[in-house]
Scaffold this active site. Structure first.
Site, mmCIF file in Angstrom:
data_model
loop_
_atom_site.group_PDB
_atom_site.id
_atom_site.type_symbol
_atom_site.label_atom_id
_atom_site.label_comp_id
_atom_site.label_asym_id
_atom_site.label_seq_id
_atom_site.Cartn_x
_atom_site.Cartn_y
_atom_site.Cartn_z
ATOM 1 C CE LYS A 68 -4.501 -1.511 1.835
ATOM 2 N NZ LYS A 68 -5.396 -1.404 3.014
ATOM 3 C CG ASP A 104 -8.746 1.022 2.993
ATOM 4 O OD1 ASP A 104 -9.221 0.170 2.591
ATOM 5 O OD2 ASP A 104 -7.231 0.944 3.091
HETATM 6 P P1 NAP Z 1 -0.134 -2.503 9.061
HETATM 7 O O1 NAP Z 1 0.008 -1.427 8.137
HETATM 8 O O2 NAP Z 1 0.790 -3.504 9.048
HETATM 9 O O3 NAP Z 1 -0.468 -2.137 10.472
HETATM 10 C C1 NAP Z 1 -0.649 -3.027 11.614
HETATM 11 C C2 NAP Z 1 -0.618 -2.011 12.683
HETATM 12 O O4 NAP Z 1 -0.957 -3.159 13.918
HETATM 13 C C3 NAP Z 1 0.359 -1.573 13.485
HETATM 14 O O5 NAP Z 1 0.072 -0.467 14.311
HETATM 15 C C4 NAP Z 1 1.186 -2.556 14.159
HETATM 16 O O6 NAP Z 1 2.105 -2.243 15.350
HETATM 17 C C5 NAP Z 1 -0.270 -3.202 14.950
HETATM 18 N N1 NAP Z 1 0.143 -4.631 15.286
HETATM 19 C C6 NAP Z 1 0.662 -5.686 14.288
HETATM 20 N N2 NAP Z 1 0.643 -6.802 15.264
HETATM 21 C C7 NAP Z 1 0.859 -6.503 16.503
HETATM 22 C C8 NAP Z 1 0.799 -7.121 17.542
HETATM 23 N N3 NAP Z 1 1.046 -8.467 17.668
HETATM 24 N N4 NAP Z 1 0.724 -6.629 18.874
HETATM 25 C C9 NAP Z 1 0.612 -5.220 18.880
HETATM 26 N N5 NAP Z 1 0.263 -4.378 17.688
HETATM 27 C C10 NAP Z 1 0.357 -4.999 16.480
HETATM 28 O O7 NAP Z 1 -1.682 -3.456 8.246
HETATM 29 P P2 NAP Z 1 -3.059 -2.528 7.969
HETATM 30 O O8 NAP Z 1 -2.869 -2.478 6.441
HETATM 31 O O9 NAP Z 1 -3.299 -1.399 8.788
HETATM 32 O O10 NAP Z 1 -4.062 -3.707 8.165
HETATM 33 C C11 NAP Z 1 -4.287 -3.954 9.744
HETATM 34 C C12 NAP Z 1 -5.432 -4.997 9.672
HETATM 35 O O11 NAP Z 1 -6.700 -4.080 9.276
HETATM 36 C C13 NAP Z 1 -5.319 -6.269 8.951
HETATM 37 O O12 NAP Z 1 -6.158 -7.240 9.629
HETATM 38 C C14 NAP Z 1 -6.196 -5.917 7.615
HETATM 39 O O13 NAP Z 1 -6.742 -7.193 7.158
HETATM 40 C C15 NAP Z 1 -7.481 -4.988 8.102
HETATM 41 N N6 NAP Z 1 -7.877 -4.194 7.197
HETATM 42 C C16 NAP Z 1 -9.405 -4.454 6.903
HETATM 43 C C17 NAP Z 1 -9.998 -3.635 5.963
HETATM 44 C C18 NAP Z 1 -11.277 -3.483 5.801
HETATM 45 O O14 NAP Z 1 -11.983 -3.252 4.615
HETATM 46 N N7 NAP Z 1 -12.284 -4.269 6.699
HETATM 47 C C19 NAP Z 1 -9.174 -2.678 5.174
HETATM 48 C C20 NAP Z 1 -7.571 -2.407 5.321
HETATM 49 C C21 NAP Z 1 -7.292 -3.317 6.504
HETATM 50 P P3 NAP Z 1 3.488 -1.428 15.421
HETATM 51 O O15 NAP Z 1 3.377 -0.351 14.569
HETATM 52 O O16 NAP Z 1 3.856 -1.497 16.712
HETATM 53 O O17 NAP Z 1 4.160 -2.809 14.447
#
Ligand code: NAP
Length: 271
Positions: A68, A104
């Site tokens: 992304k 999003d």
């Molecule tokens: P991302 O950019 O990788 O961000 C993940 C976030 O979660 C970061 O803030 C990370 O913290 C935190 N995190 C990950 N693992 C963790 C853990 N074990 N303990 C504590 N914090 C943790 O991912 P993203 O693109 O934002 O996506 C995140 C989620 O949203 C995914 O599950 C995705 O499928 C979902 N999503 C859903 C939609 C929808 O339309 N419903 C759209 C987009 C995304 P750090 O900064 O500390 O690493």
């Protein structure tokens, strides 16, 4: 009927095997009688994929984890909101010129409209500060909610996000909070981390018992449909929302960018 005039749209990401996007888009193309097909590609080299998109005349695509942000350097134009967010989920190919958008955050806001929930007077807690959190918090700041509080494992990342929002929306009440200091002062709590997502369904980002029964608990995860986070909140009598509405709304907003504002929306029901 696929023929020589069929337009191609697609998803680029890795992994993409669990994605619902092909189902959503192909169903809606058919519903609108549009001669187009939506495919998904597990991409290992984004640069090569972008060259392929241009050469094959693919008219638009969605972009998901882990590209992304990486996609930004291959775009010819970036929508102002997507530029602020710093992440792209939708690209339109206009005669070889790639234009990036992020649907999003607006897809997230739409999911409240669908349920008739007003956001303006709400104190909101966001767990996580990755790409989805950035899109959601910018969207919430844009509609002037009462306050946004962000908690994240990596504090600096959360503080950067808060700074970035302040540069654009200086009137928004923005706070960082450590997870251990969270109290019952939020109307809506949103999990934007992957904690609880398939296959790690035994985990949750925080206990919902901290919050009163009036608090709305939102998990943007959609696999599973009901995470442990939502299940606990539901058992406590709280209103819960899963990630399917956001997913559907961001997909429809992508289609509107690619095709037309006047698209009809198929009445999806996810089992
Ligand atoms: P991302 O950019 O990788 O961000 C993940 C976030 O979660 C970061 O803030 C990370 O913290 C935190 N995190 C990950 N693992 C963790 C853990 N074990 N303990 C504590 N914090 C943790 O991912 P993203 O693109 O934002 O996506 C995140 C989620 O949203 C995914 O599950 C995705 O499928 C979902 N999503 C859903 C939609 C929808 O339309 N419903 C759209 C987009 C995304 P750090 O900064 O500390 O690493």
């Amino acid at each position: 009927m696929i023929d020589s005039k069929t337009s191609t749209y697609c998803l680029l990401g890795s992994p993409i095997s669990k994605s619902l996007s092909p189902h959503i888009h192909n169903t809606n193309f058919k519903y609108n009688d549009i001669n187009a097909v939506y495919l998904s590609f597990d991409v290992k080299c984004l640069k090569s994929a972008v060259i392929g998109i241009k050469e094959l005349g693919i008219k638009g695509f969605n972009i998901t984890i882990p590209y992304k942000e990486d996609i930004l350097k291959y775009l010819d134009e970036i929508d102002p909101l997507a530029k602020k967010i710093g992440a792209i989920n939708t690209v339109k190919n206009v005669g070889g010129k790639l234009i990036g958008f992020n649907t999003d955050g607006l897809g997230f806001l739409e999911s409240f409209k669908d349920k008739g929930i007003e956001l303006k007077d709400k104190n909101i807690l966001i767990i996580g500060s990755g790409g989805a959190s950035r899109a959601i918090s910018f969207a919430l700041a844009g509609i002037d909610v009462k306050s946004i509080t962000i908690t994240n494992r990596n504090k600096d990342k959360a503080l950067n996000l808060i700074e970035d929002i302040k540069k654009n929306y200086n009137h928004t009440n923005l706070y960082f909070i450590k997870k251990e200091n969270i109290k019952d002062r939020y109307d809506i709590v949103i999990n934007t981390t992957p904690i609880g997502m398939f296959p790690n369904t035994y985990d949750k980002p925080i206990s919902t018992s901290i919050f009163s029964k009036k608090t709305i608990i939102y998990d943007i995860i959609y696999k599973p449909k009901e995470t442990l986070f939502l299940r606990q909140a539901k058992e406590e009598g709280k209103l819960t929302i899963n990630g399917l509405d956001m997913l559907l709304n961001q997909a429809i907003l992508s289609e509107k960018i690619w095709m037309s504002e006047n698209l009809k929306i198929y009445p999806f029901i996810f089992k």
